[in-house]
Structure formats: structure tokens, C-alpha cells
Design a protein around this motif. Sequence first.
Motif, PDB file in Angstrom:
ATOM      1  N   TYR A 167       0.818  -1.215   0.000  1.00  0.00           N
ATOM      2  CA  TYR A 167       0.000   0.000   0.000  1.00  0.00           C
ATOM      3  C   TYR A 167       0.853   1.267   0.000  1.00  0.00           C
ATOM      4  O   TYR A 167       0.329   2.354   0.221  1.00  0.00           O
ATOM      5  CB  TYR A 167      -0.938   0.005   1.211  1.00  0.00           C
ATOM      6  N   PHE A 168       2.178   1.118  -0.226  1.00  0.00           N
ATOM      7  CA  PHE A 168       3.034   2.300  -0.298  1.00  0.00           C
ATOM      8  C   PHE A 168       2.530   3.241  -1.382  1.00  0.00           C
ATOM      9  O   PHE A 168       2.094   2.808  -2.451  1.00  0.00           O
ATOM     10  CB  PHE A 168       4.477   1.901  -0.614  1.00  0.00           C
ATOM     11  N   GLY A 169       2.618   4.550  -1.117  1.00  0.00           N
ATOM     12  CA  GLY A 169       2.279   5.549  -2.123  1.00  0.00           C
ATOM     13  C   GLY A 169       0.799   5.786  -2.317  1.00  0.00           C
ATOM     14  O   GLY A 169       0.400   6.447  -3.292  1.00  0.00           O
ATOM     15  N   LYS A 170      -0.032   5.300  -1.417  1.00  0.00           N
ATOM     16  CA  LYS A 170      -1.485   5.463  -1.570  1.00  0.00           C
ATOM     17  C   LYS A 170      -2.072   6.483  -0.599  1.00  0.00           C
ATOM     18  O   LYS A 170      -3.281   6.532  -0.388  1.00  0.00           O
ATOM     19  CB  LYS A 170      -2.177   4.109  -1.424  1.00  0.00           C
ATOM     20  N   GLY A 171      -1.215   7.289   0.024  1.00  0.00           N
ATOM     21  CA  GLY A 171      -1.692   8.367   0.875  1.00  0.00           C
ATOM     22  C   GLY A 171      -2.060   7.965   2.287  1.00  0.00           C
ATOM     23  O   GLY A 171      -2.622   8.777   3.030  1.00  0.00           O
ATOM     24  N   ILE A 172      -1.736   6.739   2.689  1.00  0.00           N
ATOM     25  CA  ILE A 172      -2.125   6.273   4.025  1.00  0.00           C
ATOM     26  C   ILE A 172      -1.344   7.008   5.109  1.00  0.00           C
ATOM     27  O   ILE A 172      -1.909   7.431   6.130  1.00  0.00           O
ATOM     28  CB  ILE A 172      -1.937   4.753   4.127  1.00  0.00           C
ATOM     29  N   ALA A 173      -0.040   7.195   4.898  1.00  0.00           N
ATOM     30  CA  ALA A 173       0.762   7.910   5.892  1.00  0.00           C
ATOM     31  C   ALA A 173       0.261   9.340   6.063  1.00  0.00           C
ATOM     32  O   ALA A 173       0.223   9.868   7.179  1.00  0.00           O
ATOM     33  CB  ALA A 173       2.237   7.900   5.487  1.00  0.00           C
ATOM     34  N   SER A 174      -0.139   9.978   4.980  1.00  0.00           N
ATOM     35  CA  SER A 174      -0.672  11.347   5.068  1.00  0.00           C
ATOM     36  C   SER A 174      -1.961  11.383   5.878  1.00  0.00           C
ATOM     37  O   SER A 174      -2.204  12.321   6.646  1.00  0.00           O
ATOM     38  CB  SER A 174      -0.917  11.913   3.662  1.00  0.00           C
ATOM     39  N   ARG A 175      -2.799  10.357   5.721  1.00  0.00           N
ATOM     40  CA  ARG A 175      -4.036  10.282   6.502  1.00  0.00           C
ATOM     41  C   ARG A 175      -3.718  10.155   8.000  1.00  0.00           C
ATOM     42  O   ARG A 175      -4.378  10.777   8.848  1.00  0.00           O
ATOM     43  CB  ARG A 175      -4.871   9.082   6.037  1.00  0.00           C
ATOM     44  N   LEU A 176      -2.721   9.338   8.325  1.00  0.00           N
ATOM     45  CA  LEU A 176      -2.345   9.159   9.723  1.00  0.00           C
ATOM     46  C   LEU A 176      -1.724  10.430  10.301  1.00  0.00           C
ATOM     47  O   LEU A 176      -1.949  10.775  11.469  1.00  0.00           O
ATOM     48  CB  LEU A 176      -1.382   7.980   9.861  1.00  0.00           C
ATOM     49  N   LEU A 177      -0.960  11.164   9.480  1.00  0.00           N
ATOM     50  CA  LEU A 177      -0.413  12.446   9.928  1.00  0.00           C
ATOM     51  C   LEU A 177      -1.518  13.448  10.210  1.00  0.00           C
ATOM     52  O   LEU A 177      -1.451  14.219  11.173  1.00  0.00           O
ATOM     53  CB  LEU A 177       0.542  13.015   8.874  1.00  0.00           C
ATOM     54  N   ALA A 178      -2.531  13.454   9.371  1.00  0.00           N
ATOM     55  CA  ALA A 178      -3.666  14.350   9.597  1.00  0.00           C
ATOM     56  C   ALA A 178      -4.362  14.012  10.911  1.00  0.00           C
ATOM     57  O   ALA A 178      -4.834  14.906  11.633  1.00  0.00           O
ATOM     58  CB  ALA A 178      -4.650  14.262   8.429  1.00  0.00           C
ATOM     59  N   LYS A 179      -4.420  12.742  11.249  1.00  0.00           N
ATOM     60  CA  LYS A 179      -4.999  12.332  12.526  1.00  0.00           C
ATOM     61  C   LYS A 179      -4.159  12.873  13.684  1.00  0.00           C
ATOM     62  O   LYS A 179      -4.708  13.286  14.724  1.00  0.00           O
ATOM     63  CB  LYS A 179      -5.106  10.811  12.594  1.00  0.00           C
ATOM     64  N   ALA A 180      -2.836  12.888  13.521  1.00  0.00           N
ATOM     65  CA  ALA A 180      -1.963  13.442  14.567  1.00  0.00           C
ATOM     66  C   ALA A 180      -2.298  14.910  14.818  1.00  0.00           C
ATOM     67  O   ALA A 180      -2.396  15.359  15.970  1.00  0.00           O
ATOM     68  CB  ALA A 180      -0.494  13.294  14.164  1.00  0.00           C
ATOM     69  N   GLU A 181      -2.484  15.686  13.755  1.00  0.00           N
ATOM     70  CA  GLU A 181      -2.810  17.099  13.906  1.00  0.00           C
ATOM     71  C   GLU A 181      -4.157  17.264  14.603  1.00  0.00           C
ATOM     72  O   GLU A 181      -4.332  18.158  15.449  1.00  0.00           O
ATOM     73  CB  GLU A 181      -2.822  17.770  12.533  1.00  0.00           C
ATOM     74  N   GLU A 182      -5.097  16.402  14.276  1.00  0.00           N
ATOM     75  CA  GLU A 182      -6.411  16.455  14.912  1.00  0.00           C
ATOM     76  C   GLU A 182      -6.307  16.169  16.408  1.00  0.00           C
ATOM     77  O   GLU A 182      -6.919  16.858  17.242  1.00  0.00           O
ATOM     78  CB  GLU A 182      -7.338  15.442  14.236  1.00  0.00           C
ATOM     79  N   LEU A 183      -5.537  15.143  16.771  1.00  0.00           N
ATOM     80  CA  LEU A 183      -5.405  14.765  18.171  1.00  0.00           C
ATOM     81  C   LEU A 183      -4.601  15.784  18.970  1.00  0.00           C
ATOM     82  O   LEU A 183      -4.841  15.975  20.165  1.00  0.00           O
ATOM     83  CB  LEU A 183      -4.744  13.390  18.282  1.00  0.00           C
ATOM     84  N   ALA A 184      -3.644  16.445  18.313  1.00  0.00           N
ATOM     85  CA  ALA A 184      -2.756  17.379  19.014  1.00  0.00           C
ATOM     86  C   ALA A 184      -3.470  18.655  19.421  1.00  0.00           C
ATOM     87  O   ALA A 184      -3.151  19.255  20.456  1.00  0.00           O
ATOM     88  CB  ALA A 184      -1.550  17.701  18.149  1.00  0.00           C
ATOM     89  N   GLY A 185      -4.433  19.108  18.616  1.00  0.00           N
ATOM     90  CA  GLY A 185      -5.071  20.378  18.914  1.00  0.00           C
ATOM     91  C   GLY A 185      -4.052  21.505  18.858  1.00  0.00           C
ATOM     92  O   GLY A 185      -3.369  21.701  17.850  1.00  0.00           O
TER      93      GLY A 185
END
Length: 284
Positions: A93-111
Motif C-alpha cells: 500500500y506504499f504511495g497510496k496516501g495512508i501515511a498522510s491520513r495518519l499524519l492528519a490524525k496526529a494534527e487532529e489529536l494534538a489540537g
Amino acid sequence: MDIWLQVAQAGDRSEIATLIQRSTNAWYQRHGLGAIFPAEAESCGLFVDVYQQLDAGYHWVARDEQGVICGSCFFHPRETHLGLGIMNVHPDYFGKGIASRLLAKAEELAGDLPVRLLSSALNLDSYSLYHRAGFTPYAIYQDMAIPVPAQGFTFPRLTQGRVRRAQLADRPAILQLERELLGIERQCDIDYFLNDTSGLWRVAVWEQDGRIGGYLASVAHPASRMLGPGCCYREEIALELLSWMLDHHHRGTTPVVLVPAQRSALSQVLLRWGDGFVNYILHR
């Protein structure tokens, strides 16, 4: 491809352990390096177990439309920051944007809190990912692999202090060290290390005249043999802590320690002990 995120479930442990091993080994092998997790995949369950105890409800996974776990990331909310821990994406699943989705979750959780992470400078793919997400490096560490003889490790004393095993009563001093030297607070991590009864973790402190001037934690497990976290006031203290921990917790193995690159004298000594490469810490 339809990918969705959810908090990891207890029954996901084995699948996540396999994902961590396969993903990490695939990247290193694709770049001409050896497998970083040579033991069986089950050994990587260590990370799931530890972070479940530390941060229950903050381990997120990505699933495809069949429910297969194709990504995983551990998040660590702390008093002063959100730590972004081990992140993995399945090689298929490399290159399918999954890591970017998880990074976005980090920003959401961090506030409003800053996000901190540690990454290897060898992995330019991850550096590019983090840089595009707004992360900037603020500390560089030399990653040292140090072979320890089976008969132990000895090093001459450099200070008038002594290194000893940490006790619960040392917690306030350790927390103060991290606040003063690192600008962070992570009481739950220190409590976890000090209260460990499994034998996997060990914590040492450097003490002189009743004052603690440094501490060092360490883990010894087939999936992770590492010295750290830790901090101290002087390089001589660091060397005494490191040599004590190598001798008391890692005989006959080759653990890894991360050393601040700007501490050139310390780095030069450790380079004579083992081999190194570079890591960096980023924040947003």
C-alpha cells in the motif's frame, strides 16, 4: 481505494505486529540494508503491548475495504506535546496516501499542542512526507550501535558521582531534569519505566551529594534493544550512565543509543565503541 481509520482493537495485535515487521524490513531491504527486525513477527507485539499500556485508545490503524490493516500509528499525548510514534504502512500500500491520513490524525489529536517525532535521516521518503506536512527538524542525533562483550563493559570513572539503579523516589528529580534540559514533560512514561516488573526496562540515575544530575532508561527485548530516553547536565555524566547501562542491561548484545550530534566529544567516544548513522527530531 477506500481507506478508513479507526482505533486499534485488542484482536488486531498479531496483524499489527506482522505489519510493523514487514513494513520496516521491506523499507530497509529495498535500500540495500539488512532486516531491522530479524526475529519472528510476534516479537514486534512488544510495541503494541507497551503503547496499549501507556496510551490506550491512541493507537490508530488504517483498513482497506476488505478490513485488512494496511497502516498503523501510535500517538502519545503528553502534558507538553503530542508524540507521533511508530508509523507503518504495508508494502503493498506504499504511495497510496495512508501515511498522510495518519499524519492528519496526529494534527487532529494534538489540537494546540506541538507534535514531536523522531525519524531516521536515512529515510528520505519519510522526511519528505513530514516536511510537506509542516514539520521542521530542530535536533539531530547520531544513532550508535554498540557491541557489548558477554563478560561486560567497563569504563573509567570520569566524575565524583555514582551511577545507581533508579528508585520511585527519584521520579520528581527525573521529571525536573526533563523540564529543564528538554523542555518537555512525560510523567506517564517515567512512571512506566520506574514501575516495570517485567525486567525489560531499566532506569539508572547519576547522583552526587544527594543531587541527581542525569538519568537513562533502557529496554532489552528481541524487537528493541535501545538505551534511552535520558538526559544529563554534562557529557562525562552521559558516558558514565551509558557504560553502566551497557554493562548492567546489555551484555552480549548490540544495543542502540541516540547521541546529540552537537556533543562532539561524546560522539567521538561512542564512535570508538560502535557504528553510527543519523536521526533527527522534528516538530510542528
